[in-house]
Design a protein around this motif. Structure first.
Motif, PDB file in Angstrom:
ATOM      1  N   LEU A 125       0.979  -1.310  -0.044  1.00 49.36           N
ATOM      2  CA  LEU A 125      -0.029   0.159   0.019  1.00 49.36           C
ATOM      3  C   LEU A 125       0.794   1.328  -0.074  1.00 49.36           C
ATOM      4  N   ALA A 126       2.147   1.123  -0.302  1.00 50.23           N
ATOM      5  CA  ALA A 126       3.308   2.242  -0.255  1.00 50.23           C
ATOM      6  C   ALA A 126       2.619   3.260  -0.984  1.00 50.23           C
ATOM      7  N   SER A 127       2.009   2.931  -2.376  1.00 56.55           N
ATOM      8  CA  SER A 127       1.458   3.705  -3.228  1.00 56.55           C
ATOM      9  C   SER A 127      -0.033   3.541  -3.462  1.00 56.55           C
ATOM     10  N   PRO A 128      -0.909   3.902  -2.615  1.00 53.81           N
ATOM     11  CA  PRO A 128      -2.181   3.587  -2.701  1.00 53.81           C
ATOM     12  C   PRO A 128      -3.078   4.176  -3.997  1.00 53.81           C
ATOM     13  N   TRP A 129      -3.821   3.270  -4.497  1.00 54.77           N
ATOM     14  CA  TRP A 129      -4.560   3.825  -5.786  1.00 54.77           C
ATOM     15  C   TRP A 129      -5.346   4.692  -5.248  1.00 54.77           C
ATOM     16  N   SER A 130      -5.803   5.034  -4.205  1.00 51.26           N
ATOM     17  CA  SER A 130      -6.956   6.045  -3.846  1.00 51.26           C
ATOM     18  C   SER A 130      -6.260   7.389  -3.856  1.00 51.26           C
ATOM     19  N   GLU A 131      -5.134   7.762  -3.582  1.00 52.94           N
ATOM     20  CA  GLU A 131      -4.340   9.091  -3.395  1.00 52.94           C
ATOM     21  C   GLU A 131      -5.245  10.211  -3.038  1.00 52.94           C
ATOM     22  N   GLU A 132      -6.149   9.704  -2.127  1.00 48.46           N
ATOM     23  CA  GLU A 132      -7.154  10.805  -1.549  1.00 48.46           C
ATOM     24  C   GLU A 132      -6.433  11.712  -0.390  1.00 48.46           C
ATOM     25  N   THR A 133      -6.854  12.702  -0.323  1.00 53.08           N
ATOM     26  CA  THR A 133      -6.674  13.666   0.870  1.00 53.08           C
ATOM     27  C   THR A 133      -7.695  14.102   1.741  1.00 53.08           C
ATOM     28  N   PRO A 134      -7.530  13.277   3.187  1.00 48.72           N
ATOM     29  CA  PRO A 134      -8.433  13.630   4.136  1.00 48.72           C
ATOM     30  C   PRO A 134      -8.786  15.347   4.310  1.00 48.72           C
ATOM     31  N   VAL A 135      -9.804  15.491   4.791  1.00 51.70           N
ATOM     32  CA  VAL A 135     -10.104  17.099   5.018  1.00 51.70           C
ATOM     33  C   VAL A 135     -10.781  17.066   6.076  1.00 51.70           C
ATOM     34  N   ARG A 136     -10.247  18.090   7.141  1.00 48.87           N
ATOM     35  CA  ARG A 136     -10.829  18.393   8.595  1.00 48.87           C
ATOM     36  C   ARG A 136     -11.822  19.427   8.453  1.00 48.87           C
ATOM     37  N   LEU A 137     -12.816  19.399   9.155  1.00 48.95           N
ATOM     38  CA  LEU A 137     -13.887  20.235   8.860  1.00 48.95           C
ATOM     39  C   LEU A 137     -14.512  20.522  10.119  1.00 48.95           C
ATOM     40  N   THR A 138     -14.787  22.072  10.419  1.00 46.56           N
ATOM     41  CA  THR A 138     -15.686  22.334  11.646  1.00 46.56           C
ATOM     42  C   THR A 138     -16.957  22.271  11.375  1.00 46.56           C
ATOM     43  N   PRO A 139     -17.883  22.237  12.043  1.00 42.00           N
ATOM     44  CA  PRO A 139     -19.343  22.045  11.784  1.00 42.00           C
ATOM     45  C   PRO A 139     -20.036  23.176  10.623  1.00 42.00           C
ATOM     46  N   GLU A 140     -19.049  24.442  10.950  1.00 48.10           N
ATOM     47  CA  GLU A 140     -19.459  25.495  10.274  1.00 48.10           C
ATOM     48  C   GLU A 140     -18.941  25.545   8.839  1.00 48.10           C
ATOM     49  N   ASP A 141     -17.708  24.596   8.797  1.00 53.18           N
ATOM     50  CA  ASP A 141     -17.345  24.432   7.366  1.00 53.18           C
ATOM     51  C   ASP A 141     -18.287  23.570   6.600  1.00 53.18           C
ATOM     52  N   LEU A 142     -18.658  22.427   7.540  1.00 57.61           N
ATOM     53  CA  LEU A 142     -19.646  21.610   6.732  1.00 57.61           C
ATOM     54  C   LEU A 142     -20.865  22.224   6.325  1.00 57.61           C
ATOM     55  N   ALA A 143     -21.480  23.031   7.212  1.00 60.53           N
ATOM     56  CA  ALA A 143     -22.555  23.909   6.877  1.00 60.53           C
ATOM     57  C   ALA A 143     -22.105  24.709   5.642  1.00 60.53           C
ATOM     58  N   ALA A 144     -21.227  25.176   5.431  1.00 57.50           N
ATOM     59  CA  ALA A 144     -20.974  26.296   4.414  1.00 57.50           C
ATOM     60  C   ALA A 144     -20.891  25.302   3.146  1.00 57.50           C
ATOM     61  N   HIS A 145     -20.437  23.968   2.998  1.00 54.17           N
ATOM     62  CA  HIS A 145     -20.647  23.235   2.014  1.00 54.17           C
ATOM     63  C   HIS A 145     -21.790  22.792   1.601  1.00 54.17           C
ATOM     64  N   PHE A 146     -22.699  22.376   2.420  1.00 56.99           N
ATOM     65  CA  PHE A 146     -24.171  21.891   2.055  1.00 56.99           C
ATOM     66  C   PHE A 146     -25.173  22.801   3.221  1.00 56.99           C
ATOM     67  N   PRO A 147     -25.392  24.076   2.627  1.00 58.37           N
ATOM     68  CA  PRO A 147     -26.368  24.878   3.574  1.00 58.37           C
ATOM     69  C   PRO A 147     -27.699  24.033   3.403  1.00 58.37           C
ATOM     70  N   ASP A 148     -28.172  24.097   4.523  1.00 54.80           N
ATOM     71  CA  ASP A 148     -29.477  23.659   5.122  1.00 54.80           C
ATOM     72  C   ASP A 148     -29.584  22.016   4.845  1.00 54.80           C
ATOM     73  N   GLU A 149     -28.480  21.395   4.471  1.00 57.03           N
ATOM     74  CA  GLU A 149     -28.472  19.955   4.326  1.00 57.03           C
ATOM     75  C   GLU A 149     -27.819  19.156   5.383  1.00 57.03           C
ATOM     76  N   VAL A 150     -27.153  19.685   6.291  1.00 59.35           N
ATOM     77  CA  VAL A 150     -26.519  18.953   7.264  1.00 59.35           C
ATOM     78  C   VAL A 150     -27.546  18.478   8.333  1.00 59.35           C
ATOM     79  N   THR A 151     -28.445  17.367   7.949  1.00 60.49           N
ATOM     80  CA  THR A 151     -29.357  16.796   9.025  1.00 60.49           C
ATOM     81  C   THR A 151     -28.600  15.524   9.468  1.00 60.49           C
ATOM     82  N   SER A 152     -29.529  15.187  10.624  1.00 65.51           N
ATOM     83  CA  SER A 152     -29.082  13.971  11.271  1.00 65.51           C
ATOM     84  C   SER A 152     -29.158  12.909  10.410  1.00 65.51           C
ATOM     85  N   ASP A 153     -30.252  12.811   9.555  1.00 64.03           N
ATOM     86  CA  ASP A 153     -30.248  11.534   8.443  1.00 64.03           C
ATOM     87  C   ASP A 153     -28.964  11.522   7.598  1.00 64.03           C
TER      88      ASP A 153
END
Length: 313
Positions: A125-153
């Motif tokens: 796995l030294a060179s993983p296929w995914s090559e994805e970068t995790p992103v850390r988000l505050t609740p405010e950041d998440l709400a900015a990405h998805f306005p009115d969509e951050v529901t419990s469901d």
């Protein structure tokens, strides 16, 4: 305190300054390649994460301690492989807490089967296929990405899919690219719940494609191999590394061709009455009004027709 002159004599591939760039593997000592080492920022860049995320992983003890020269921390290929393994496990839906438990079990020799399978083959796995970068988000950041969509469901669905993991007061999204794609779809007006459901279906199809590729390799290139020897593992690693680009090209090309076919079929299936009406208005008021307009403007032809009808009667 480290002696720069002594360090340079011991390792000619390293400059004497304590904050110099690490050995690049080209220098040799007693005929052996100098090990590649990274400073904090260099390791984060090589792993595709931020320095903040790297330090967070260190605080969570997801990484072994670095080698230190004074105040300078030096990381090696093992640290890089571990970071890439963490990214792979996050993409598979594991939480950071679960990954920490796996690492602890692996290092202490407990649960050797599953832990070794996930973490013991870091060379693969030294060179993983995914090559994805995790992103850390505050609740405010998440709400900015998805306005009115951050529901419990929606949060529960995203957690179930493994897209996000909750860590303290923050949310860790497993993939910058998936986050950006989801944000773009929601901005177009597609509800986040529908985007997540589509993601679930895409995941199923992607798993099927991955299964197809891995079975091709196992059945055609490793037929009869019951246990992977070190030589088999090295060969498997090399093969998968070479196949990474061709496999992605096949999937990308087939998806593009499928989208072309599907879009043409969709366009052909949609009614176009509104388009025809606009065309008619632009070309002369429409077929239904043309005879009346002609009659109003040319009474001779209209009258001739009436007289002829009376004569026939």
């Amino acid at each position: 305190m480290a002696d720069p002159g002594r360090d340079a004599a011991r390792d000619p591939g390293r400059a004497p300054e304590p904050d110099a760039r690490p050995a690049d593997g080209t220098a040799h000592h007693d005929g052996e390649p100098a090990p590649v080492e990274y400073r904090t920022a260099e390791l984060a860049e090589a792993a595709g994460i931020t320095v903040r995320t790297l330090r967070f992983y260190r605080e969570r003890k997801l990484l072994p301690p670095p080698r230190r020269e004074g105040r300078v921390a030096w990381y090696n290929e093992h640290h890089l492989a571990r970071l890439r393994t963490i990214s792979v496990l996050l993409a598979r839906g594991h939480t950071l807490g679960g990954i920490a438990d796996l690492i602890d079990a692996f290092e202490k020799g407990r649960d050797s089967g599953s832990a070794a399978e996930l973490l013991g083959l870091e060379s693969t796995l030294a060179s993983p296929w995914s090559e994805e970068t995790p992103v850390r988000l505050t609740p405010e950041d998440l709400a900015a990405h998805f306005p009115d969509e951050v529901t419990s469901d929606n949060l529960a669905t995203a957690l179930d899919l493994g897209y996000i993991a909750v860590d303290g007061d923050e949310v860790v999204h497993v993939s910058r690219r998936l986050l950006d794609a989801s944000t773009a779809l929601v901005r177009e007006g597609i509800p986040l719940a529908a985007v997540l459901e589509a993601g679930r279906v895409v995941r199923e199809h992607a798993d099927a494609v991955a299964d197809l590729f891995t079975r091709l390799v196992r059945d055609r290139l490793f037929a009869g191999v019951d246990e992977l020897s070190p030589a088999d593992l090295r060969r498997l690693t090399e093969i998968m590394d070479r196949l990474r680009s061709p496999a992605k090209q096949v999937v990308d090309a087939e998806l593009a061709l499928a989208m072309d076919r599907r879009l043409r079929a969709e366009l052909e299936s949609w009614p176009r009455a509104h388009v025809d009406s606009e065309t008619e208005r632009d070309s002369g008021r429409g077929a239904g009004t043309a005879p009346e307009a002609s009659g109003a403007e040319s009474g001779t032809e209209s009258g001739t027709g009436t007289d002829a009808a009376s004569a026939d009667a």
